[in-house]
Design a protein around this motif. Structure first.
Motif, PDB file in Angstrom:
ATOM      1  N   TRP A  24      -1.267   7.070   1.098  1.00 35.62           N
ATOM      2  CA  TRP A  24      -2.497   7.601   0.651  1.00 35.62           C
ATOM      3  C   TRP A  24      -3.518   7.142   1.101  1.00 35.62           C
ATOM      4  O   TRP A  24      -4.106   6.618   2.253  1.00 35.62           O
ATOM      5  CB  TRP A  24      -2.636   8.338  -0.892  1.00 35.62           C
ATOM      6  CG  TRP A  24      -1.799   9.456  -0.904  1.00 35.62           C
ATOM      7  CD1 TRP A  24      -0.673   9.511  -1.627  1.00 35.62           C
ATOM      8  CD2 TRP A  24      -2.125  10.338  -0.345  1.00 35.62           C
ATOM      9  NE1 TRP A  24       0.254  10.397  -1.576  1.00 35.62           N
ATOM     10  CE2 TRP A  24      -0.528  11.153  -0.901  1.00 35.62           C
ATOM     11  CE3 TRP A  24      -2.651  10.592   0.771  1.00 35.62           C
ATOM     12  CZ2 TRP A  24      -0.681  12.711  -0.957  1.00 35.62           C
ATOM     13  CZ3 TRP A  24      -2.540  12.426   0.259  1.00 35.62           C
ATOM     14  CH2 TRP A  24      -1.237  12.796   0.583  1.00 35.62           C
ATOM     15  N   HIS A  25      -3.228   5.344   0.934  1.00 37.35           N
ATOM     16  CA  HIS A  25      -3.703   4.226   1.357  1.00 37.35           C
ATOM     17  C   HIS A  25      -3.937   3.730   3.270  1.00 37.35           C
ATOM     18  O   HIS A  25      -4.740   3.827   3.908  1.00 37.35           O
ATOM     19  CB  HIS A  25      -3.023   3.155   1.058  1.00 37.35           C
ATOM     20  CG  HIS A  25      -3.676   2.396  -0.707  1.00 37.35           C
ATOM     21  ND1 HIS A  25      -3.012   2.444  -1.231  1.00 37.35           N
ATOM     22  CD2 HIS A  25      -5.347   2.410  -0.956  1.00 37.35           C
ATOM     23  CE1 HIS A  25      -3.272   2.699  -2.931  1.00 37.35           C
ATOM     24  NE2 HIS A  25      -4.390   2.379  -2.974  1.00 37.35           N
ATOM     25  N   TRP A  26      -2.560   4.375   3.832  1.00 39.63           N
ATOM     26  CA  TRP A  26      -2.521   4.052   4.837  1.00 39.63           C
ATOM     27  C   TRP A  26      -3.463   5.072   5.934  1.00 39.63           C
ATOM     28  O   TRP A  26      -3.571   5.436   6.842  1.00 39.63           O
ATOM     29  CB  TRP A  26      -0.820   4.064   5.655  1.00 39.63           C
ATOM     30  CG  TRP A  26      -0.276   2.562   5.160  1.00 39.63           C
ATOM     31  CD1 TRP A  26       0.382   3.036   4.058  1.00 39.63           C
ATOM     32  CD2 TRP A  26      -0.875   1.562   5.520  1.00 39.63           C
ATOM     33  NE1 TRP A  26       0.588   1.263   4.584  1.00 39.63           N
ATOM     34  CE2 TRP A  26      -0.224   0.664   4.998  1.00 39.63           C
ATOM     35  CE3 TRP A  26      -1.891   1.457   6.893  1.00 39.63           C
ATOM     36  CZ2 TRP A  26       0.094  -1.099   5.777  1.00 39.63           C
ATOM     37  CZ3 TRP A  26      -2.164  -0.056   6.896  1.00 39.63           C
ATOM     38  CH2 TRP A  26      -1.278  -1.298   6.196  1.00 39.63           C
ATOM     39  N   PHE A  40       0.763  -1.702   0.374  1.00 38.61           N
ATOM     40  CA  PHE A  40       0.194  -0.338  -0.060  1.00 38.61           C
ATOM     41  C   PHE A  40       1.357   0.910  -0.040  1.00 38.61           C
ATOM     42  O   PHE A  40       1.880   0.747   0.785  1.00 38.61           O
ATOM     43  CB  PHE A  40      -0.566  -0.140   1.237  1.00 38.61           C
ATOM     44  CG  PHE A  40      -1.960  -0.907   1.138  1.00 38.61           C
ATOM     45  CD1 PHE A  40      -2.963  -0.502   0.660  1.00 38.61           C
ATOM     46  CD2 PHE A  40      -1.749  -2.100   2.215  1.00 38.61           C
ATOM     47  CE1 PHE A  40      -3.964  -2.370   0.533  1.00 38.61           C
ATOM     48  CE2 PHE A  40      -2.674  -3.448   1.652  1.00 38.61           C
ATOM     49  CZ  PHE A  40      -3.611  -3.401   1.254  1.00 38.61           C
TER      50      PHE A  40
END
Length: 75
Positions: free
Chosen positions: A7-9, A4
């Motif tokens: 931005w996903h986190w 990931f």
């Protein structure tokens, strides 16, 4: 598809904060910190007890020898 991105986190973190709230997350963090601290103190205490129960040997010698099997002979 592998890992990931940042931005996903950040999106996952935002959703977690919205669902649980900052106060509940702070309480979970302090509870987890207290548990880790208690675990470390327990391990330290167990190590100290183990060291105090082992007798100290000073001037010990090692004697090496061979063991031979004793056989009985019929006469």
């Amino acid at each position: 598809m592998g890992s990931f991105s940042i931005w996903h986190w950040l999106i996952v973190l935002l959703i977690v904060v919205l669902v649980f709230g900052t106060k509940k997350l702070r309480n979970i963090g302090s509870d987890l910190g207290g548990a880790v601290k208690g675990f470390k103190e327990g391990v330290k205490t167990a190590d100290e007890e183990e060291l105090s129960s082992v007798p100290h040997q000073t001037g010990a010698r090692t004697i090496e020898a061979e063991a031979r099997e004793k056989t009985q002979s019929k006469s």
